[in-house]
Design a protein around this motif. Sequence first.
Motif, mmCIF file in Angstrom:
data_model
loop_
_atom_site.group_PDB
_atom_site.id
_atom_site.type_symbol
_atom_site.label_atom_id
_atom_site.label_comp_id
_atom_site.label_asym_id
_atom_site.label_seq_id
_atom_site.Cartn_x
_atom_site.Cartn_y
_atom_site.Cartn_z
ATOM 1 N N ARG A 1 -17.485 14.673 -11.710
ATOM 2 C CA ARG A 1 -18.009 15.080 -10.449
ATOM 3 C C ARG A 1 -18.085 14.869 -9.258
ATOM 4 N NH1 ARG A 1 -23.067 18.918 -11.181
ATOM 5 N NH2 ARG A 1 -23.304 19.098 -13.184
ATOM 6 N N TYR A 2 -17.722 15.464 -8.072
ATOM 7 C CA TYR A 2 -17.615 15.443 -6.491
ATOM 8 C C TYR A 2 -18.630 15.760 -5.867
ATOM 9 C CZ TYR A 2 -12.926 15.954 -8.898
ATOM 10 O OH TYR A 2 -11.591 15.268 -9.490
ATOM 11 N N ASP A 3 -18.954 15.293 -4.696
ATOM 12 C CA ASP A 3 -19.714 15.690 -3.925
ATOM 13 C C ASP A 3 -19.535 16.661 -3.130
ATOM 14 O OD1 ASP A 3 -18.293 14.602 -1.756
ATOM 15 O OD2 ASP A 3 -19.276 12.634 -1.772
ATOM 16 N N ALA A 4 -20.431 17.416 -2.180
ATOM 17 C CA ALA A 4 -19.671 18.382 -1.206
ATOM 18 C C ALA A 4 -18.900 18.810 -0.317
ATOM 19 C CB ALA A 4 -21.111 18.882 -0.296
ATOM 20 N N ASP A 5 -18.400 17.299 0.498
ATOM 21 C CA ASP A 5 -17.264 16.860 1.313
ATOM 22 C C ASP A 5 -15.927 17.096 -0.064
ATOM 23 O OD1 ASP A 5 -18.897 16.691 3.542
ATOM 24 O OD2 ASP A 5 -19.166 14.977 3.314
ATOM 25 N N ALA A 6 -15.626 16.291 -1.203
ATOM 26 C CA ALA A 6 -14.968 16.441 -0.947
ATOM 27 C C ALA A 6 -14.017 17.278 -1.728
ATOM 28 C CB ALA A 6 -15.387 15.313 -2.851
ATOM 29 N N ILE A 7 -15.695 18.461 -2.749
ATOM 30 C CA ILE A 7 -15.685 20.192 -3.281
ATOM 31 C C ILE A 7 -14.599 19.991 -1.620
ATOM 32 C CG2 ILE A 7 -15.897 21.702 -3.501
ATOM 33 C CD1 ILE A 7 -18.294 20.129 -5.169
ATOM 34 N N VAL A 8 -14.561 20.015 -0.668
ATOM 35 C CA VAL A 8 -14.778 21.185 0.872
ATOM 36 C C VAL A 8 -13.008 21.164 0.655
ATOM 37 C CG1 VAL A 8 -14.689 21.383 3.211
ATOM 38 C CG2 VAL A 8 -16.679 21.345 1.265
ATOM 39 N N LYS A 9 -12.821 19.574 0.347
ATOM 40 C CA LYS A 9 -11.173 18.609 0.826
ATOM 41 C C LYS A 9 -10.732 18.430 -0.156
ATOM 42 C CE LYS A 9 -8.250 15.118 2.154
ATOM 43 N NZ LYS A 9 -7.733 15.798 1.797
#
Length: 88
Positions: A1-9
Amino acid sequence: RYDADAIVKIKADWFAQWASWSLSMEAGSLEVTPQGEDRAEAVFAMRYDYLPKDKSAARLTGKARVTLGLVKVDGAWRIESETSQALQ
């Protein structure tokens, strides 16, 4: 699982390698399954076509099955999760 900032990157890095791309949902493929009042799952077939910036790299085309986990927050539907699987 990734947080929102990691997903955007991750998404930004992915799309940065392509000169152009197109994504389109296959007509008639959308299936939405309610999971209570504030959750649902949407599944559909999507065609994709990615043209790489690197001229020596191969174009990437195909079809995928996309599953979105949806959640209703403050009266608006938002994507909580996304998965895809290439289709033959």
